[in-house]
Scaffold this motif. Structure first.
Motif, PDB file in Angstrom:
ATOM      1  N   GLN A   7      40.009  -2.921   4.353  1.00 27.38           N
ATOM      2  CA  GLN A   7      40.787  -1.717   4.195  1.00 27.38           C
ATOM      3  C   GLN A   7      40.319  -0.614   5.150  1.00 27.38           C
ATOM      4  OE1 GLN A   7      43.340  -1.114   2.390  1.00 27.38           O
ATOM      5  NE2 GLN A   7      43.426  -2.779   0.901  1.00 27.38           N
ATOM      6  N   THR A   9      39.535   3.318   6.089  1.00 26.81           N
ATOM      7  CA  THR A   9      38.968   4.407   5.305  1.00 26.81           C
ATOM      8  C   THR A   9      39.466   5.738   5.843  1.00 26.81           C
ATOM      9  OG1 THR A   9      37.018   4.486   6.728  1.00 26.81           O
ATOM     10  CG2 THR A   9      36.892   3.079   4.769  1.00 26.81           C
ATOM     11  N   THR A  16      43.848   9.797   0.378  1.00 27.56           N
ATOM     12  CA  THR A  16      42.688   8.991   0.724  1.00 27.56           C
ATOM     13  C   THR A  16      43.093   7.532   0.841  1.00 27.56           C
ATOM     14  OG1 THR A  16      42.073   8.545  -1.568  1.00 27.56           O
ATOM     15  CG2 THR A  16      41.207  10.579  -0.570  1.00 27.56           C
ATOM     16  N   ALA A  17      42.205   6.733   1.427  1.00 28.81           N
ATOM     17  CA  ALA A  17      42.461   5.294   1.539  1.00 28.81           C
ATOM     18  C   ALA A  17      42.596   4.674   0.160  1.00 28.81           C
ATOM     19  CB  ALA A  17      41.328   4.632   2.318  1.00 28.81           C
ATOM     20  N   ARG A  20      46.057   5.420  -1.210  1.00 25.94           N
ATOM     21  CA  ARG A  20      47.080   4.598  -0.548  1.00 25.94           C
ATOM     22  C   ARG A  20      47.005   3.156  -1.047  1.00 25.94           C
ATOM     23  NH1 ARG A  20      44.933   7.201   3.929  1.00 25.94           N
ATOM     24  NH2 ARG A  20      44.169   5.253   4.843  1.00 25.94           N
ATOM     25  N   GLN A  21      45.789   2.655  -1.231  1.00 28.14           N
ATOM     26  CA  GLN A  21      45.620   1.292  -1.730  1.00 28.14           C
ATOM     27  C   GLN A  21      46.196   1.166  -3.136  1.00 28.14           C
ATOM     28  OE1 GLN A  21      41.559   0.007  -2.089  1.00 28.14           O
ATOM     29  NE2 GLN A  21      42.107  -2.095  -2.605  1.00 28.14           N
TER      30      GLN A  21
END
Length: 223
Positions: A7, A9, A16-17, A20-21
């Motif tokens: 993923q 970062t 933030t990552a 989004r994840q």
């Protein structure tokens, strides 16, 4: 594939990552609920079709999951979590009610949650069956969790003098089978009854287990 794609970062578009994840994962699970729980079903769904339904790419799929079985496993847990949260919320509200009212409130909340969406029924009682030893273990583990829930409440009722003191594990396991089978058949249209009538029948069965014929809460020989 050995594992998920690494993923990125940092922030992008104000998120933030991790955010989004979480959004991507939610979109894949929402798409899986539709495709696995309706048409074409888990066994006829491809990664490409799931990704398209989610509005995401196959590359993004592999950032979240390894296989479609991983998606089904996550979805099965999510559907069970929704039902468990509904039952626990009802229990909290009904904690001080008599046994019959308490059991009715819990089962009404559980049944309403599970049957509110026919896709949830299909995920829990149909699509998960026979996929792999791993998913069978997960299915049985979640069923054991429901058995533990019933055993705990039965023991609490016995401590209150509302039910016979005994080991309820076998009875609770058998009862869970009745619950799942009846709710599945009702939602499929094979049982001519209202949901309230189904819940009332389940409560009667449970009370028959908790208060068997001849049991006297005041002890033998007392009126």
């Amino acid at each position: 594939m050995a594992g998920r794609i690494k993923q990125p970062t940092g922030r992008y578009g104000g998120r933030t990552a991790a955010e989004r994840q979480a959004e991507r994962r939610s979109r894949f699970l929402d798409a899986a609920l539709q495709l696995f729980g309706d048409s074409p079903g888990f066994r006829s769904t491809t990664i490409a079709a799931l990704s398209e339904a989610a509005g995401l790419s196959t590359r993004q799929f592999y950032e979240e999951f390894r296989t479609l079985e991983d998606v089904l496993a996550a979805l099965h847990l999510q559907v069970n979590d929704w039902a468990e949260q509904a039952a626990l919320a009802a229990l909290a509200d009904a904690q001080d009610l008599p046994l019959t009212e308490r059991a009715t409130a819990i089962f009404r909340a559980y049944a309403a949650n599970v049957t509110a969406d026919p896709r949830r029924i299909r995920i829990t009682f149909v699509e998960i069956i026979g996929v792999s030893p791993r998913l069978e273990e997960q299915r049985l583990a979640r069923r054991a969790r429901w058995v533990d829930f019933i055993c705990a409440e039965a023991t609490a009722a016995a401590d209150r003098g509302e039910a016979v003191p005994r080991d309820y594990r076998i009875a609770a396991t058998a009862f869970i089978g009745s619950v799942n089978g009846l709710l599945h058949d009702w939602r499929a249209g094979w049982v001519a009854a209202t949901l309230d009538e189904v819940v009332e029948e389940l409560v009667r069965q449970l009370l028959g287990i908790l208060r068997p014929a001849g049991w006297n809460p005041h002890g033998p020989g007392t009126p």
